[in-house]
Enzyme design. Structure first.
Site: not given
Ligand code: GAR
Length: 196
Positions: A103-104, A137-138, A140
């Site tokens: 999740t991003h 493999a990329g 995101d």
């Molecule tokens: C989330 O918003 C997730 O999408 C982000 O970190 C946060 C984790 O929150 N991930 C990234 O940015 C990955 N590139 P959480 O620890 O409260 O679930």
């Protein structure tokens, strides 16, 4: 599930699993660092945890193999990265490719990487959001399962914007993982669809 921080996405899934009709069980929680709230949440819920820190291994490949082995030992159907701030390597993707979700906090393919909310704010977009995708493999770049939009406000800060993104992100994660578990899913030409 794999976490590196607060674990609020993990908590949302854990809360959802209290309803047997939801159809999901969290079998283990792994992390790349100690003493994080994400691990404490798992421990409070009585879920097995493991930690593998990259710096404790001679190479990134060794770390990746150990992460893969630990995940495999819990026999998950899906592995979910929820704020896990490490890229999975070749061993991991060989084992879990096609069933490793991430999740991003941005609308991919815009603003990939570690600072999605800050990058969206800096760019000046009016709408950003959250993306659930199947990891390839990329960085995101994998097939998209779902996206939810979040308007950017004039007086937003990175923290305020990220918190609003996380509200929709958690709901999206709970909704989609439940559907994937109950209905199955297919990936054809990058198109992810629920159902068999
Ligand atoms: C989330 O918003 C997730 O999408 C982000 O970190 C946060 C984790 O929150 N991930 C990234 O940015 C990955 N590139 P959480 O620890 O409260 O679930």
């Amino acid at each position: 599930m794999l976490v590196s921080g607060a674990g609020t996405n993990l908590q949302a899934l854990l809360d959802a699993t209290r309803d047997p009709a939801y159809g999901v069980e969290v079998v283990a929680v792994g992390a790349d660092r100690d003493s994080i709230e994400g691990l404490a949440r798992a421990e409070r819920a009585g879920i097995p945890t493991f930690v593998h820190r990259v710096r404790d291994f001679p190479s990134r490949e060794d770390w990746d193999r150990e992460l893969t082995a630990s995940c495999r030992s819990h026999r998950p159907d899906l592995v979910i990265s929820a704020g896990f701030m490490k890229l999975a390597g070749e061993s991991f993707l060989a084992e879990f490719g096609g069933r490793y979700l991430n999740t991003h906090p941005a609308l991919l393919p815009a603003f990939p990487g570690m600072t999605g909310p800050a990058d969206a704010l800096d760019y000046g977009v009016k709408v950003t959001g959250a993306t659930l995708f199947v990891v390839d493999a990329g960085v995101d770049t994998g097939p998209i399962v779902a996206q939810r939009a979040v308007p950017v406000e004039d007086d937003d800060t990175v923290e305020l914007l990220h918190e609003r993104i996380k509200v929709v992100e958690r709901a999206m994660l709970v909704d989609c993982v439940g559907r994937m578990a109950r209905e199955g899913f297919t990936i054809t030409d990058r198109k992810v669809r629920f159902g068999q």
